[in-house]
Design a protein around this motif. Sequence first.
Motif, PDB file in Angstrom:
ATOM      1  N   LEU A  38      20.060 -28.630 -33.676  1.00 55.70           N
ATOM      2  CA  LEU A  38      19.987 -29.127 -32.216  1.00 55.70           C
ATOM      3  C   LEU A  38      19.680 -28.489 -31.075  1.00 55.70           C
ATOM      4  O   LEU A  38      20.464 -27.723 -30.689  1.00 55.70           O
ATOM      5  N   ALA A  39      18.438 -28.618 -30.482  1.00 56.55           N
ATOM      6  CA  ALA A  39      17.985 -27.672 -29.253  1.00 56.55           C
ATOM      7  C   ALA A  39      16.971 -28.468 -28.576  1.00 56.55           C
ATOM      8  O   ALA A  39      16.139 -29.070 -29.073  1.00 56.55           O
ATOM      9  N   GLN A  40      16.869 -28.337 -27.350  1.00 54.27           N
ATOM     10  CA  GLN A  40      15.957 -28.663 -26.508  1.00 54.27           C
ATOM     11  C   GLN A  40      14.729 -27.919 -26.620  1.00 54.27           C
ATOM     12  O   GLN A  40      14.794 -26.912 -27.210  1.00 54.27           O
ATOM     13  N   THR A  41      13.659 -28.633 -25.983  1.00 57.01           N
ATOM     14  CA  THR A  41      12.284 -27.743 -26.056  1.00 57.01           C
ATOM     15  C   THR A  41      12.628 -26.678 -24.981  1.00 57.01           C
ATOM     16  O   THR A  41      13.304 -26.718 -23.898  1.00 57.01           O
ATOM     17  N   LEU A  82      15.471 -28.853 -40.317  1.00 53.82           N
ATOM     18  CA  LEU A  82      15.362 -29.800 -39.351  1.00 53.82           C
ATOM     19  C   LEU A  82      15.625 -29.453 -38.138  1.00 53.82           C
ATOM     20  O   LEU A  82      16.819 -28.985 -37.634  1.00 53.82           O
ATOM     21  N   PHE A  83      14.724 -29.472 -37.011  1.00 52.05           N
ATOM     22  CA  PHE A  83      15.176 -29.333 -35.460  1.00 52.05           C
ATOM     23  C   PHE A  83      14.818 -30.568 -34.777  1.00 52.05           C
ATOM     24  O   PHE A  83      13.747 -31.236 -34.920  1.00 52.05           O
ATOM     25  N   SER A  84      15.947 -30.844 -33.851  1.00 53.64           N
ATOM     26  CA  SER A  84      15.514 -32.104 -33.031  1.00 53.64           C
ATOM     27  C   SER A  84      16.438 -32.024 -32.051  1.00 53.64           C
ATOM     28  O   SER A  84      17.386 -31.065 -31.841  1.00 53.64           O
ATOM     29  N   ALA A  85      15.859 -32.499 -30.823  1.00 52.56           N
ATOM     30  CA  ALA A  85      16.886 -32.303 -29.396  1.00 52.56           C
ATOM     31  C   ALA A  85      17.732 -33.596 -29.428  1.00 52.56           C
ATOM     32  O   ALA A  85      18.755 -33.216 -28.773  1.00 52.56           O
ATOM     33  N   TYR A  88      14.066 -38.735 -21.035  1.00 51.63           N
ATOM     34  CA  TYR A  88      13.910 -37.968 -19.824  1.00 51.63           C
ATOM     35  C   TYR A  88      14.199 -36.775 -20.303  1.00 51.63           C
ATOM     36  O   TYR A  88      13.892 -35.684 -19.346  1.00 51.63           O
ATOM     37  N   VAL A  89      14.977 -36.438 -21.099  1.00 57.06           N
ATOM     38  CA  VAL A  89      15.548 -35.068 -21.103  1.00 57.06           C
ATOM     39  C   VAL A  89      14.246 -34.212 -21.631  1.00 57.06           C
ATOM     40  O   VAL A  89      13.997 -33.108 -21.374  1.00 57.06           O
ATOM     41  N   HIS A  90      13.360 -34.947 -22.703  1.00 56.60           N
ATOM     42  CA  HIS A  90      12.013 -34.162 -23.190  1.00 56.60           C
ATOM     43  C   HIS A  90      11.265 -34.050 -21.968  1.00 56.60           C
ATOM     44  O   HIS A  90      10.474 -32.980 -22.061  1.00 56.60           O
TER      45      HIS A  90
END
Length: 508
Positions: A53-56, A192-195, A336-338
């Motif tokens: 779980l991580a943001q861009t 698997l990676f996702s925000a 909004y986060v993306h």
Amino acid sequence: MPAPIERYIMLFSQLGLSKALLDTLDQLHLTTPTPIQTQAIPPVLEGRDVIGLAQTGTGKTAAFTLPILHRLAPGKPAGPKKARVLILSPTRELSAQIAKTVKDLGRKLSLRSAVVVGGVSIRPQIKTLASGVDVLIATPGRLMDLIEQRAVSLNEIEVVVLDEADQMLDIGFMPAIKRILAMTPATRQTLLFSATMPKEIRQLSDRHLTDPIEVSVIPAKKTADRVEHSVMHMQPGAKMGALASLIRDRKGERVIVFTRTKRGADKAAKRLEGDGINAAAIHGNKSQGQRERALAGFRAGTVPVLIATDIAARGIDVPGVSLVVNYELPNVPEVYVHRIGRTARAGAEGTAVTFCAPDERSLLRDIEKMLKVAIPVENAPEGTYVDALADPDGDFAPLNRTQRPRQGARPQGAKPQGQGRNRSGNGQGRGKPGGGQGRKPGGNGLGRAPAEAQGEGKPAANRHQPAANSNRNGEQPAAAKPRRRRRRRNGEGGQGAGQGGNQAVARG
């Protein structure tokens, strides 16, 4: 959980990577891993399934690329029409960004990689895959096309990576992803990676990952560090003037502007060009060449403003983006986060400004509720003007009416009573051939049906309601059906001008 590892691992050299990779990292002046790299690389090297779980902008691409390259280097090359590693991403831009990372980090390794995405000819991709590749980066749609043409087989895949899994869910790729995973060996390693982690992604991981380790570097407020947020309240017609003034005030900076629709992005770019501001739009309707040219100009600084839709913006990893403008608020708060993740990357600082019209305030409240903070209000910049041509064609997206109907809007399925094609009781609509003024047999010379056909004294019907003389299933009695068909052939019933109610049968 490998969370305690970050307490003592401070350098890439302590993660167990091969010498070739460490030499490459030194040449790239990369010595210290990011938090997501610190937590994800050790379990991936061990062969474990991982949920990240991580943001861009947090370094997650290198977090899975480095251990994958370490694993592939000593292995046997892929055979014809085969691949050893499959990396799925939602957009062309993100696929290209991943491919660049793979190429940069694997420069000292004899590994072959390929990118297969839509928007370009499929023939060169088929030719590339004919000899086999070690790392295949693909969007799900184009990969399915290649599989159906038997250009590639997935039966020897060793590792599958799902990058930006939540975005692939939003686009509608989940059915294709499930089919693709079913074509890979059950013994594969899956990353698997996702925000964000919506329930559909959680269900996917439960079904297709084996005893995964979950690592997370999502901050408590779910926003990129060092991003200054603000909101400007204004009428829709003032947004274009505010945007032009805001960009002029920050002349020389890179700016990304988000709209909801493709046409809205094109229109915003055109209006800015009219104001003397060099801008380019990027969205799914643009060809791959147009998108690449727009991004190249943005990176080079010759095009300082990029207008983008949410889907196309994934994978835009351009350093030095100092300002993100939400020209229209997203319907989903997590988006909004993306969006703001396009700025404040790699430790830099950034600003996010949101333009909020009165009918978007509920969306703003949803975002603030998710962030658990009130976004500071700022006045519109000086020089803001009301643009009379801001949206003459309705190109900018309205709110999702199925979720937030406009005030006074009628329920779905209901038809207003009145003139024209709504075919209400007064029967004064425009007719089709055979139904003009004075042509309707039995009419009064004004294109109106007699009072009995107009339904006078009865509530006006609509096409979603059965006629008054119908049965429970909305069907006419058997005796009435032949007469109704004959009258339609003569142009008397159906959709002729002046008919009343729900395609009422003229009886005059």
